[in-house]
Write a protein that holds these residues in place. Structure first.
Motif, PDB file in Angstrom:
ATOM      1  N   THR A  95       0.816  -1.213   0.000  1.00  0.00           N
ATOM      2  CA  THR A  95       0.000   0.000   0.000  1.00  0.00           C
ATOM      3  C   THR A  95       0.854   1.268   0.000  1.00  0.00           C
ATOM      4  OG1 THR A  95      -1.766  -1.169   1.154  1.00  0.00           O
ATOM      5  CG2 THR A  95      -1.811   1.226   1.252  1.00  0.00           C
ATOM      6  N   SER A  96       1.909   1.283   0.787  1.00  0.00           N
ATOM      7  CA  SER A  96       2.758   2.482   0.831  1.00  0.00           C
ATOM      8  C   SER A  96       3.455   2.706  -0.513  1.00  0.00           C
ATOM      9  CB  SER A  96       3.783   2.372   1.958  1.00  0.00           C
ATOM     10  OG  SER A  96       4.615   1.246   1.770  1.00  0.00           O
ATOM     11  N   TYR A  97       3.773   1.615  -1.202  1.00  0.00           N
ATOM     12  CA  TYR A  97       4.389   1.718  -2.531  1.00  0.00           C
ATOM     13  C   TYR A  97       3.409   2.370  -3.515  1.00  0.00           C
ATOM     14  CZ  TYR A  97       6.910   0.120  -6.734  1.00  0.00           C
ATOM     15  OH  TYR A  97       7.591   0.054  -7.920  1.00  0.00           O
ATOM     16  N   SER A  98       2.140   1.997  -3.426  1.00  0.00           N
ATOM     17  CA  SER A  98       1.152   2.631  -4.303  1.00  0.00           C
ATOM     18  C   SER A  98       0.975   4.107  -3.953  1.00  0.00           C
ATOM     19  CB  SER A  98      -0.185   1.887  -4.249  1.00  0.00           C
ATOM     20  OG  SER A  98      -0.816   2.068  -3.014  1.00  0.00           O
ATOM     21  N   MET A  99       1.125   4.440  -2.670  1.00  0.00           N
ATOM     22  CA  MET A  99       1.069   5.857  -2.275  1.00  0.00           C
ATOM     23  C   MET A  99       2.261   6.628  -2.855  1.00  0.00           C
ATOM     24  SD  MET A  99      -0.089   5.585   1.717  1.00  0.00           S
ATOM     25  CE  MET A  99       0.143   7.334   2.050  1.00  0.00           C
ATOM     26  N   LEU A 100       3.437   6.009  -2.816  1.00  0.00           N
ATOM     27  CA  LEU A 100       4.644   6.650  -3.336  1.00  0.00           C
ATOM     28  C   LEU A 100       4.486   7.029  -4.805  1.00  0.00           C
ATOM     29  CD1 LEU A 100       7.708   7.406  -3.150  1.00  0.00           C
ATOM     30  CD2 LEU A 100       8.184   5.011  -3.703  1.00  0.00           C
ATOM     31  N   TRP A 101       3.864   6.147  -5.573  1.00  0.00           N
ATOM     32  CA  TRP A 101       3.706   6.367  -7.009  1.00  0.00           C
ATOM     33  C   TRP A 101       2.353   6.984  -7.357  1.00  0.00           C
ATOM     34  CZ3 TRP A 101       7.564   6.112 -10.398  1.00  0.00           C
ATOM     35  CH2 TRP A 101       8.739   5.496  -9.972  1.00  0.00           C
ATOM     36  N   ASN A 102       1.603   7.423  -6.345  1.00  0.00           N
ATOM     37  CA  ASN A 102       0.298   8.050  -6.537  1.00  0.00           C
ATOM     38  C   ASN A 102      -0.647   7.144  -7.327  1.00  0.00           C
ATOM     39  OD1 ASN A 102      -1.598  10.052  -6.125  1.00  0.00           O
ATOM     40  ND2 ASN A 102      -1.018  11.218  -7.924  1.00  0.00           N
ATOM     41  N   ARG A 103      -0.628   5.879  -6.979  1.00  0.00           N
ATOM     42  CA  ARG A 103      -1.493   4.905  -7.634  1.00  0.00           C
ATOM     43  C   ARG A 103      -2.581   4.411  -6.687  1.00  0.00           C
ATOM     44  NH1 ARG A 103       0.363   6.880 -11.626  1.00  0.00           N
ATOM     45  NH2 ARG A 103       1.862   5.904 -13.011  1.00  0.00           N
ATOM     46  N   ASN A 104      -2.707   5.055  -5.546  1.00  0.00           N
ATOM     47  CA  ASN A 104      -3.727   4.676  -4.595  1.00  0.00           C
ATOM     48  C   ASN A 104      -5.084   5.204  -5.048  1.00  0.00           C
ATOM     49  OD1 ASN A 104      -2.263   7.117  -4.005  1.00  0.00           O
ATOM     50  ND2 ASN A 104      -3.565   7.387  -2.232  1.00  0.00           N
ATOM     51  N   VAL A 105      -6.129   4.591  -4.559  1.00  0.00           N
ATOM     52  CA  VAL A 105      -7.487   4.994  -4.921  1.00  0.00           C
ATOM     53  C   VAL A 105      -7.837   6.271  -4.167  1.00  0.00           C
ATOM     54  CG1 VAL A 105      -9.920   4.321  -4.848  1.00  0.00           C
ATOM     55  CG2 VAL A 105      -8.164   2.614  -5.317  1.00  0.00           C
ATOM     56  N   ARG A 106      -8.350   7.226  -4.899  1.00  0.00           N
ATOM     57  CA  ARG A 106      -8.795   8.467  -4.277  1.00  0.00           C
ATOM     58  C   ARG A 106      -9.958   9.022  -5.081  1.00  0.00           C
ATOM     59  NH1 ARG A 106      -4.693  12.634  -3.749  1.00  0.00           N
ATOM     60  NH2 ARG A 106      -3.002  11.181  -3.711  1.00  0.00           N
ATOM     61  N   VAL A 107     -10.705   9.896  -4.472  1.00  0.00           N
ATOM     62  CA  VAL A 107     -11.813  10.552  -5.151  1.00  0.00           C
ATOM     63  C   VAL A 107     -11.293  11.890  -5.651  1.00  0.00           C
ATOM     64  CG1 VAL A 107     -14.169  11.399  -4.909  1.00  0.00           C
ATOM     65  CG2 VAL A 107     -13.431   9.394  -3.632  1.00  0.00           C
ATOM     66  N   ASP A 108     -11.095  11.980  -6.950  1.00  0.00           N
ATOM     67  CA  ASP A 108     -10.476  13.167  -7.545  1.00  0.00           C
ATOM     68  C   ASP A 108     -11.482  14.077  -8.232  1.00  0.00           C
ATOM     69  OD1 ASP A 108      -7.971  12.455  -6.739  1.00  0.00           O
ATOM     70  OD2 ASP A 108      -7.419  11.508  -8.617  1.00  0.00           O
ATOM     71  N   ILE A 109     -12.591  14.316  -7.600  1.00  0.00           N
ATOM     72  CA  ILE A 109     -13.601  15.167  -8.209  1.00  0.00           C
ATOM     73  C   ILE A 109     -13.083  16.594  -8.363  1.00  0.00           C
ATOM     74  CG2 ILE A 109     -15.907  16.146  -7.933  1.00  0.00           C
ATOM     75  CD1 ILE A 109     -16.621  13.556  -6.404  1.00  0.00           C
ATOM     76  N   LEU A 110     -12.471  17.126  -7.321  1.00  0.00           N
ATOM     77  CA  LEU A 110     -11.989  18.501  -7.352  1.00  0.00           C
ATOM     78  C   LEU A 110     -10.465  18.589  -7.417  1.00  0.00           C
ATOM     79  CD1 LEU A 110     -14.362  19.956  -4.617  1.00  0.00           C
ATOM     80  CD2 LEU A 110     -14.644  20.051  -7.096  1.00  0.00           C
ATOM     81  N   TYR A 111      -9.777  17.577  -6.928  1.00  0.00           N
ATOM     82  CA  TYR A 111      -8.323  17.619  -6.784  1.00  0.00           C
ATOM     83  C   TYR A 111      -7.613  17.885  -8.112  1.00  0.00           C
ATOM     84  CZ  TYR A 111      -3.640  16.154  -5.313  1.00  0.00           C
ATOM     85  OH  TYR A 111      -2.303  16.111  -5.037  1.00  0.00           O
ATOM     86  N   ASP A 112      -7.992  17.185  -9.167  1.00  0.00           N
ATOM     87  CA  ASP A 112      -7.307  17.342 -10.459  1.00  0.00           C
ATOM     88  C   ASP A 112      -7.468  18.733 -11.061  1.00  0.00           C
ATOM     89  OD1 ASP A 112      -6.257  14.804 -10.479  1.00  0.00           O
ATOM     90  OD2 ASP A 112      -7.891  13.938 -11.643  1.00  0.00           O
ATOM     91  N   ARG A 113      -8.569  19.387 -10.756  1.00  0.00           N
ATOM     92  CA  ARG A 113      -8.823  20.722 -11.305  1.00  0.00           C
ATOM     93  C   ARG A 113      -8.274  21.836 -10.422  1.00  0.00           C
ATOM     94  NH1 ARG A 113     -15.086  19.740 -12.544  1.00  0.00           N
ATOM     95  NH2 ARG A 113     -14.776  17.628 -13.238  1.00  0.00           N
ATOM     96  N   ALA A 114      -7.822  21.481  -9.237  1.00  0.00           N
ATOM     97  CA  ALA A 114      -7.342  22.484  -8.281  1.00  0.00           C
ATOM     98  C   ALA A 114      -5.956  22.987  -8.673  1.00  0.00           C
ATOM     99  CB  ALA A 114      -7.308  21.894  -6.881  1.00  0.00           C
ATOM    100  N   SER A 115      -5.618  24.142  -8.148  1.00  0.00           N
ATOM    101  CA  SER A 115      -4.284  24.711  -8.389  1.00  0.00           C
ATOM    102  C   SER A 115      -3.246  23.876  -7.633  1.00  0.00           C
ATOM    103  CB  SER A 115      -4.243  26.153  -7.891  1.00  0.00           C
ATOM    104  OG  SER A 115      -4.321  26.181  -6.469  1.00  0.00           O
ATOM    105  N   PRO A 116      -1.973  23.968  -8.032  1.00  0.00           N
ATOM    106  CA  PRO A 116      -0.927  23.218  -7.324  1.00  0.00           C
ATOM    107  C   PRO A 116      -0.898  23.537  -5.827  1.00  0.00           C
ATOM    108  CG  PRO A 116      -0.062  24.013  -9.398  1.00  0.00           C
ATOM    109  CD  PRO A 116      -1.437  24.616  -9.232  1.00  0.00           C
TER     110      PRO A 116
END
Length: 182
Positions: A68-89
């Motif tokens: 699980t931590s390896y998937s977190m490192l590579w940002n491959r964990n499951v998340r709800v990206d409704i707003l995150y992808d459109r947000a500013s850095p």
């Protein structure tokens, strides 16, 4: 940032080793199917079928708990990206910082605390399989819950450090690894 780099290196090494457990799990399952349906036997190289079946379950648990931590490192964990992808850095960095600080770390503490009595009891009695002639090491598998909590907590700390450095203007490096040339 040095601490984050060390945590990321440890997570990456463990994750790469755990990836091999998935291949081993697939090969073991294939061998069980071949032994059972082609050769009509419950033994494979003198190993009882119950050990083979439980070995698959153990490898699956290892892959999930330590991967699980390896998937977190590579940002491959499951998340709800409704707003995150459109947000500013900046908003993404704040989300990473507070999400890990307020949700991931407390969740790991709760999981470790809640599992402590079960793991302690399993170790006290050297808990084994519920199957006759099964693998007698269930207590070791249960102990990996602490490994899960430790590794995920460390990876969350790495993300907190990286997000904090980005927010403070001390770094422009991404929070997660993105290099796909393995």
């Amino acid at each position: 940032m040095k601490l984050a780099a060390i945590i990321d290196a440890v997570t990456d090494r463990i994750g790469r080793v755990v990836c091999w457990s998935i291949l081993l799990m697939v090969l073991l399952q294939f061998a069980v199917v071949v032994a059972r349906y082609v050769f009509s036997t419950s033994m494979l190289f003198g190993i009882p079928a119950v050990w083979l079946q439980e070995g698959i379950v153990y490898l699956h648990g290892i892959a999930i708990l330590l991967g699980t931590s390896y998937s977190m490192l590579w940002n491959r964990n499951v998340r709800v990206d409704i707003l995150y992808d459109r947000a500013s850095p900046r908003v993404q960095d704040l989300t990473e910082l507070f999400g890990n600080l307020l949700f991931v770390l407390p969740l790991c503490i709760v999981i470790a605390w809640a599992s402590l009595p079960n793991i302690t009891m399993a170790w006290a009695v050297k808990e084994g399989s519920i199957e006759p002639n099964g693998i007698p090491l269930r207590y070791l598998l249960k102990a990996l819950i602490f490994g899960f909590c430790a590794l995920v907590s460390l990876q969350a700390i790495s993300s907190i450090i990286r997000a904090g450095a980005r927010l403070a203007g001390r770094s422009t490096a991404p929070i997660y690894r993105t290099d796909t040339s393995l």
